[in-house]
Design an enzyme around this catalytic site. Structure first.
Site, mmCIF file in Angstrom:
data_model
loop_
_atom_site.group_PDB
_atom_site.id
_atom_site.type_symbol
_atom_site.label_atom_id
_atom_site.label_comp_id
_atom_site.label_asym_id
_atom_site.label_seq_id
_atom_site.Cartn_x
_atom_site.Cartn_y
_atom_site.Cartn_z
ATOM 1 N N ASP A 37 -9.702 10.672 15.122
ATOM 2 C CA ASP A 37 -8.476 10.287 14.894
ATOM 3 C C ASP A 37 -8.120 8.899 14.952
ATOM 4 O O ASP A 37 -8.404 8.225 16.643
ATOM 5 C CB ASP A 37 -7.274 11.275 14.549
ATOM 6 N N VAL A 61 -11.391 4.875 10.579
ATOM 7 C CA VAL A 61 -12.021 4.904 9.020
ATOM 8 C C VAL A 61 -12.570 4.605 8.350
ATOM 9 O O VAL A 61 -13.778 3.830 7.634
ATOM 10 C CB VAL A 61 -11.975 6.233 8.622
ATOM 11 N N TYR A 153 -4.919 6.660 -5.489
ATOM 12 C CA TYR A 153 -5.415 7.787 -4.629
ATOM 13 C C TYR A 153 -6.050 8.377 -5.536
ATOM 14 O O TYR A 153 -7.251 8.704 -5.107
ATOM 15 C CB TYR A 153 -3.928 9.335 -4.419
ATOM 16 N N LYS A 157 -10.138 9.333 -5.091
ATOM 17 C CA LYS A 157 -11.211 10.730 -4.981
ATOM 18 C C LYS A 157 -12.136 10.966 -5.762
ATOM 19 O O LYS A 157 -12.786 11.769 -6.247
ATOM 20 C CB LYS A 157 -10.373 11.604 -4.957
#
Length: 259
Positions: A37, A61, A153, A157
């Protein structure tokens, strides 16, 4: 004995509502857990809480070098990875496509999609050194249908679904399974608190009353499915998508009297 004794489990977004739930559950099942994280204070605190079988690594990330360093640190501490959970994600402030800032689009796609791509890329050699393993990408029910006001978003996804299936095809002969979980509306700060630059949390746009199971999900609902999917009990499952949403995608349940 736990289901994950002597296995190294790497979870991104490991300090968040779902991520911390996953980390604690894997640890309770005997795993060596890697809390990946950008939130250093929370990550170190969680690792200290869990003790010797927990390691915090700082991970951006979206940065390939950060990924490589994090996986290397995990291997040096615990050995090759057995499980990668690509859990890290962000939401965009609610806005129609016409007024969505390009910088918002780039940030959301960078974390939610590129982050998953880089994770698979960095972890695959480690999983091979382990003799195989499992990758689970945490997607969303927004990747199965459309959601107005959340184009970045939703797009991210949907793309994770295709990436999951491609990775499953490429890695299957290396004994690496790759699957996706699509959570519905889960009661975490991600849902119950406003996204950046937004006045309203996502939870304000949903009522659980029409769901077949009329409540918001809990992180543990996803964690239990994740533990199954990454265990030997699911050894024949790859390229699959698991929707855990209390019936959200089924449409509204009819009200009726119990006979």
């Amino acid at each position: 004995m736990g289901r994950f004794d002597h296995r190294t489990v790497f979870v991104t977004g490991g300090t968040g509502g779902q991520g911390a739930s996953h980390i604690r559950a894997y640890h309770a099942e005997g795993a060596d857990v890697v809390i990946a994280d950008i939130a250093e204070d929370r990550g170190r605190a969680l690792a200290a809480e869990l003790g010797d079988r927990a390691l915090y690594v700082r991970l951006d990330v979206t940065d390939e070098s950060s990924w490589n360093a994090a996986v290397q640190a995990a291997e040096e501490h615990f050995g090759p990875l057995s499980v990668l959970v690509n859990n890290a994600g962000v939401q965009n402030p609610a806005a129609p496509i016409e007024t969505t800032d390009r910088r918002v689009w780039d940030r959301v796609l960078g974390i939610n999609l590129t982050g998953v791509f880089l994770g698979i890329k960095a972890a695959a050699p480690s999983l091979r050194r382990n003799g195989g393993g499992v990758v689970v990408n945490i997607a969303s029910t927004s990747g199965v249908g459309g959601t107005a006001m959340y184009a970045p978003y939703v797009a991210s996804k949907w793309a994770v679904r295709g990436l999951t299936k491609t990775a499953a095809l490429e890695l299957g002969r290396d004994h690496i399974r790759v699957n996706a979980i699509h959570p519905g509306v889960i009661a975490t700060p991600f849902i119950t608190e406003p996204a950046a630059d937004s006045d309203a949390p996502i939870a304000d746009f949903y009522s659980a009353e029409p769901f077949a199971i009329p409540r918001l999900g809990e992180p543990s609902d996803i964690t239990r499915a994740l533990l199954f999917l990454t265990s030997d009990d699911a050894s024949f499952a790859t390229g699959s998508e698991f929707v855990i949403d209390g019936g959200l995608l089924l449409g509204p349940a009819l009200k009726h009297e119990t006979v």
